[in-house]
Design a protein around this motif. Structure first.
Motif, PDB file in Angstrom:
ATOM      1  N   SER A  23      -8.538   3.069  -5.547  1.00 11.04           N
ATOM      2  CA  SER A  23      -7.903   4.094  -6.583  1.00 11.04           C
ATOM      3  C   SER A  23      -8.622   3.782  -8.020  1.00 11.04           C
ATOM      4  CB  SER A  23      -6.622   3.993  -6.555  1.00 11.04           C
ATOM      5  OG  SER A  23      -6.103   4.504  -5.446  1.00 11.04           O
ATOM      6  N   GLN A  24      -9.630   2.980  -8.016  1.00  8.51           N
ATOM      7  CA  GLN A  24     -10.586   2.346  -9.029  1.00  8.51           C
ATOM      8  C   GLN A  24      -9.710   1.490  -9.918  1.00  8.51           C
ATOM      9  OE1 GLN A  24     -13.782   3.557  -8.846  1.00  8.51           O
ATOM     10  NE2 GLN A  24     -13.069   4.399  -7.312  1.00  8.51           N
ATOM     11  N   TRP A  25      -8.642   0.838  -9.434  1.00 14.26           N
ATOM     12  CA  TRP A  25      -8.092  -0.297 -10.108  1.00 14.26           C
ATOM     13  C   TRP A  25      -8.898  -1.432 -10.255  1.00 14.26           C
ATOM     14  CZ3 TRP A  25      -2.328  -1.221 -10.940  1.00 14.26           C
ATOM     15  CH2 TRP A  25      -1.610  -0.251 -10.929  1.00 14.26           C
TER      16      TRP A  25
ATOM     17  N   ALA B 272      -5.131  -4.991  -9.928  1.00 13.41           N
ATOM     18  CA  ALA B 272      -4.467  -5.074  -8.447  1.00 13.41           C
ATOM     19  C   ALA B 272      -3.821  -6.273  -8.183  1.00 13.41           C
ATOM     20  CB  ALA B 272      -5.685  -4.470  -7.636  1.00 13.41           C
ATOM     21  N   MET B 273      -4.213  -7.446  -8.568  1.00 17.72           N
ATOM     22  CA  MET B 273      -3.611  -8.705  -8.234  1.00 17.72           C
ATOM     23  C   MET B 273      -2.141  -8.523  -8.843  1.00 17.72           C
ATOM     24  SD  MET B 273      -3.954 -11.660  -6.786  1.00 17.72           S
ATOM     25  CE  MET B 273      -2.556 -12.520  -6.670  1.00 17.72           C
ATOM     26  N   GLN B 274      -2.455  -8.371 -10.154  1.00 13.13           N
ATOM     27  CA  GLN B 274      -1.089  -8.458 -11.182  1.00 13.13           C
ATOM     28  C   GLN B 274      -0.076  -7.383 -10.483  1.00 13.13           C
ATOM     29  OE1 GLN B 274      -1.465  -7.613 -15.544  1.00 13.13           O
ATOM     30  NE2 GLN B 274      -3.868  -8.205 -15.104  1.00 13.13           N
ATOM     31  N   LEU B 275      -0.283  -6.206 -10.086  1.00 14.64           N
ATOM     32  CA  LEU B 275       0.769  -5.682  -9.213  1.00 14.64           C
ATOM     33  C   LEU B 275       1.098  -6.114  -8.089  1.00 14.64           C
ATOM     34  CD1 LEU B 275       2.360  -2.782  -9.393  1.00 14.64           C
ATOM     35  CD2 LEU B 275       0.549  -1.815  -7.898  1.00 14.64           C
ATOM     36  N   THR B 276       0.238  -6.641  -7.173  1.00  6.93           N
ATOM     37  CA  THR B 276       0.526  -7.394  -5.965  1.00  6.93           C
ATOM     38  C   THR B 276       1.654  -8.558  -6.307  1.00  6.93           C
ATOM     39  OG1 THR B 276      -1.317  -7.103  -5.061  1.00  6.93           O
ATOM     40  CG2 THR B 276      -0.134  -8.689  -4.049  1.00  6.93           C
ATOM     41  N   VAL B 277       1.427  -9.403  -7.423  1.00  8.05           N
ATOM     42  CA  VAL B 277       2.388 -10.295  -7.805  1.00  8.05           C
ATOM     43  C   VAL B 277       3.698  -9.795  -8.051  1.00  8.05           C
ATOM     44  CG1 VAL B 277       2.917 -11.872  -9.853  1.00  8.05           C
ATOM     45  CG2 VAL B 277       0.661 -11.921  -9.007  1.00  8.05           C
TER      46      VAL B 277
ATOM     47  N   GLY C  36       3.610  -9.276   5.863  1.00  9.86           N
ATOM     48  CA  GLY C  36       3.119  -9.484   4.474  1.00  9.86           C
ATOM     49  C   GLY C  36       1.515  -9.031   4.382  1.00  9.86           C
ATOM     50  N   THR C  37       0.820  -9.633   5.375  1.00  7.00           N
ATOM     51  CA  THR C  37      -0.529  -9.594   5.594  1.00  7.00           C
ATOM     52  C   THR C  37      -0.989  -7.878   5.536  1.00  7.00           C
ATOM     53  OG1 THR C  37      -1.038 -11.502   6.695  1.00  7.00           O
ATOM     54  CG2 THR C  37      -2.606  -9.995   6.984  1.00  7.00           C
ATOM     55  N   ALA C  38      -0.221  -7.286   6.686  1.00  2.26           N
ATOM     56  CA  ALA C  38      -0.277  -5.776   6.437  1.00  2.26           C
ATOM     57  C   ALA C  38       0.004  -5.018   5.217  1.00  2.26           C
ATOM     58  CB  ALA C  38       0.540  -5.299   7.690  1.00  2.26           C
ATOM     59  N   VAL C  39       1.103  -5.255   4.514  1.00  3.01           N
ATOM     60  CA  VAL C  39       1.652  -4.505   3.430  1.00  3.01           C
ATOM     61  C   VAL C  39       0.917  -4.835   2.217  1.00  3.01           C
ATOM     62  CG1 VAL C  39       3.707  -4.060   2.091  1.00  3.01           C
ATOM     63  CG2 VAL C  39       3.880  -4.128   4.837  1.00  3.01           C
ATOM     64  N   LEU C  40       0.912  -6.134   1.826  1.00  2.00           N
ATOM     65  CA  LEU C  40       0.386  -6.473   0.544  1.00  2.00           C
ATOM     66  C   LEU C  40      -1.182  -6.416   0.605  1.00  2.00           C
ATOM     67  CD1 LEU C  40       3.288  -7.668   0.127  1.00  2.00           C
ATOM     68  CD2 LEU C  40       2.199  -9.510  -1.120  1.00  2.00           C
ATOM     69  N   GLY C  41      -1.630  -6.634   1.503  1.00  2.00           N
ATOM     70  CA  GLY C  41      -3.019  -6.508   1.734  1.00  2.00           C
ATOM     71  C   GLY C  41      -3.524  -5.088   1.692  1.00  2.00           C
ATOM     72  N   THR C  42      -2.915  -4.206   2.414  1.00  2.00           N
ATOM     73  CA  THR C  42      -3.091  -2.543   2.242  1.00  2.00           C
ATOM     74  C   THR C  42      -2.756  -2.189   0.869  1.00  2.00           C
ATOM     75  OG1 THR C  42      -2.441  -2.100   4.731  1.00  2.00           O
ATOM     76  CG2 THR C  42      -2.271  -0.248   3.277  1.00  2.00           C
ATOM     77  N   LEU C  43      -1.740  -2.493   0.189  1.00  2.10           N
ATOM     78  CA  LEU C  43      -1.534  -2.330  -1.207  1.00  2.10           C
ATOM     79  C   LEU C  43      -2.713  -2.686  -2.176  1.00  2.10           C
ATOM     80  CD1 LEU C  43       0.171  -1.387  -3.541  1.00  2.10           C
ATOM     81  CD2 LEU C  43       1.070  -3.533  -3.627  1.00  2.10           C
ATOM     82  N   PHE C  44      -3.271  -3.874  -1.760  1.00  3.34           N
ATOM     83  CA  PHE C  44      -4.388  -4.326  -2.755  1.00  3.34           C
ATOM     84  C   PHE C  44      -5.595  -3.538  -2.544  1.00  3.34           C
ATOM     85  CE2 PHE C  44      -7.852  -7.698  -3.357  1.00  3.34           C
ATOM     86  CZ  PHE C  44      -7.409  -7.785  -4.690  1.00  3.34           C
ATOM     87  N   PHE C  45      -5.870  -3.574  -1.256  1.00  2.00           N
ATOM     88  CA  PHE C  45      -7.006  -2.342  -0.946  1.00  2.00           C
ATOM     89  C   PHE C  45      -7.023  -1.067  -1.419  1.00  2.00           C
ATOM     90  CE2 PHE C  45      -7.858  -5.730   2.598  1.00  2.00           C
ATOM     91  CZ  PHE C  45      -8.741  -6.152   1.987  1.00  2.00           C
ATOM     92  N   ASN C  46      -5.594  -0.485  -1.399  1.00  4.40           N
ATOM     93  CA  ASN C  46      -5.370   0.703  -1.986  1.00  4.40           C
ATOM     94  C   ASN C  46      -6.039   1.127  -3.118  1.00  4.40           C
ATOM     95  OD1 ASN C  46      -4.860   2.825  -0.092  1.00  4.40           O
ATOM     96  ND2 ASN C  46      -2.712   2.220   0.186  1.00  4.40           N
ATOM     97  N   LEU C  47      -5.246  -0.129  -4.015  1.00  9.36           N
ATOM     98  CA  LEU C  47      -5.461   0.111  -5.658  1.00  9.36           C
ATOM     99  C   LEU C  47      -6.957   0.062  -5.630  1.00  9.36           C
ATOM    100  CD1 LEU C  47      -2.499  -2.352  -6.612  1.00  9.36           C
ATOM    101  CD2 LEU C  47      -2.539   0.197  -6.804  1.00  9.36           C
ATOM    102  N   LEU C  48      -7.747  -0.981  -5.294  1.00 11.97           N
ATOM    103  CA  LEU C  48      -8.895  -0.967  -5.532  1.00 11.97           C
ATOM    104  C   LEU C  48      -9.838   0.240  -4.976  1.00 11.97           C
ATOM    105  CD1 LEU C  48      -9.913  -4.472  -3.962  1.00 11.97           C
ATOM    106  CD2 LEU C  48      -9.409  -3.877  -6.322  1.00 11.97           C
TER     107      LEU C  48
END
Length: 479
Positions: free
Chosen positions: A441-443, A448-453, A427-439
């Protein structure tokens, strides 16, 4: 004293230091729980002051939980082979020493290395406590002894993030974030000194040998999955990251075949292969992986959102998360008041639904409030997430272990606890990576928090569907 089973049961009746020994075991549990919770709160400050890339934030949690997941599979068996007291003291000494290494770390690599070794020593220390309690206490006191874990872990889970935030903000003796690790030193040393005095030595007369090759295979398989998930984003997802993740699937398959062959040849396997022929158990493992991945991953991302996105101090971020911790206590209390026996699997499904509703409320609050959102506005969603979490976790282990044969229970319990830790790392790897990727990409932080939710809600939906593979009620054989 040194006792070999089955003489341990009669010795337990007259072991006079058992309650003092219980407090030593509880101190070890507190060290582990605080370390897992506090580091998440301090992670943004650590990255800012120590340097390192965004992946440092993920490795602080994932390195610890991945090492713990792999180590827990064999930790209990080490106690059977070499004595529970000896392995508890080795684990506690190593955990305390690695806390010092983390506290004086000069660079990200030293800190992550310290965290990995901390997780391994924790995996040696923690299983011994549960085994010692079973050996020290007579049957009529066993419930009371295990009952002590609830309040202690509740206080730690509620106070941990607040303590972490306060220690970072207070900057005691100019140590800043380092104090979150150094605070383990007096606790660890006290547990060691007291443990030498009051812990009894128990050793199984018929303990089986360790499956070293199995440990190596499953460790490699887990590493091949987690490492590219965390590092791939920063490196631009080169081909080797995808090869590594595919290789992890192959290695898990090799592990399964090796364990089956070992079992057929009459040797003791690391994980009993017959477990995976039980639909309830395998369904429970996958459900647990989805549930714990989402729960821990969301916690990390929420901490980053409050501190880096909203500019909260570590203490304010810790206090913001308090409704979730208190909600967890309430949910667990409700489950223990008779709902668990009455509803069984239904309680787990209600809990997952409440948790998903809470995550939805949290996402909607962030969407409507934007950057002006404050702790009080976030509280209702977080409280619902916590209540749902408590309702889900209370019956989870009992129901998944229901129907497991007595000779499989040790392997099943170890596998389920390891999946909990592996889920945390994943979870740390996948959701953390998703969050940083969105940021990247200028989100915005809020988007980025909403998509993670939404990803968390998806994982909870998967947990809900998989829960139908579980038995309706926990049977007596699971205890």
């Amino acid at each position: 004293m040194t006792v070999t089973a089955p003489a341990a049961a009669t010795e337990a009746q007259r072991y006079r230091w058992r309650w003092a020994a219980l407090f030593v075991i509880l101190a070890a549990e507190v060290m582990d729980l605080l370390d897992a919770l506090i580091t998440t709160i301090a992670a943004p400050t650590i990255q800012k002051e120590l340097g390192g890339t965004a992946s440092l934030v993920q490795w602080l949690g994932a390195g610890y939980t991945l090492a713990m997941a792999v180590g827990l599979i064999t930790g209990g068996r080490l106690g059977d082979l070499y004595g529970r007291k000896r392995m508890f003291l080795i684990g506690a000494a190593g955990f305390t020493a690695m806390s010092l290494v983390c506290g004086i770390a000069m660079n990200p690599e030293m800190l992550i290395g310290g965290r990995v070794l901390q997780g391994l020593f924790g995996a040696v220390m923690l299983p011994q406590g549960l085994g010692l309690i079973k050996e020290m206490f007579p049957p009529e006191e066993m419930g009371k002894a295990f009952g002590m874990f609830g309040p202690v872990m509740t206080i730690s889970s509620v106070g941990g993030p607040v303590l972490g935030g306060w220690l970072v903000d207070a900057d005691l003796f100019g140590t800043g974030w380092r104090m979150i690790f150094l605070v383990n030193l007096p606790l660890g040393l006290a547990a060691l000194v007291a443990g030498l005095k009051v812990l009894p030595e128990f050793r199984l007369a018929n303990a089986t040998k360790l499956d070293i090759i199995g440990v190596v295979i499953v460790s490699v398989a887990a590493f091949l999955l987690i490492f590219p998930l965390i590092q791939g984003r920063e490196l631009g997802w080169p081909v080797w990251t995808w090869v590594s993740m595919a290789g992890s699937i192959v290695m898990f398959a090799v592990f399964g075949r090796y364990e089956s062959r070992r079992s057929r040849s009459g040797k003791d396997p690391l994980v009993t292969p017959s477990l995976f022929r039980k639909r309830a158990f395998t369904g429970g493992l996958v459900a647990g992986l989805a549930f714990f991945s989402g729960m821990i991953g969301l916690s990390l991302v929420f901490t980053l959102y409050t501190q880096v996105g909203l500019g909260f101090s570590p203490l304010k971020a810790g206090l913001t998360g308090l409704p979730q911790a208190i909600g967890g206590v309430i949910g667990f209390g409700l489950a223990m008041s008779g709902l668990q026996e009455k509803l069984g699997r239904g309680l787990l499904q209600i809990g997952v639904t409440v948790m998903a509703a809470g995550a939805g409320v949290l996402g909607l609050t962030i969407h409507l409030s934007g950057v002006s959102v404050g702790p009080w506005q976030l509280a209702p969603g977080l409280a619902l997430v916590g209540i749902g979490m408590g309702l889900t976790m209370a019956p989870f282990f009992d129901i998944v272990l229901s129907g497991v044969e007595p000779h499989e229970s040790g392997s099943a319990s170890g596998s389920l606890t390891a999946i909990q830790q592996l889920g945390a790392a994943l979870g740390t790897a996948v959701l953390g990576t998703l969050f940083f990727n969105l940021l990247k990409s200028q989100w915005s932080f809020g988007s980025a928090m909403q998509l993670t939710v939404w990803v968390e809600i998806g994982l909870l939906a998967a947990t809900f569907v998989l829960s139908f593979l579980l038995p309706r009620k926990a049977t007596v054989s699971s205890h």
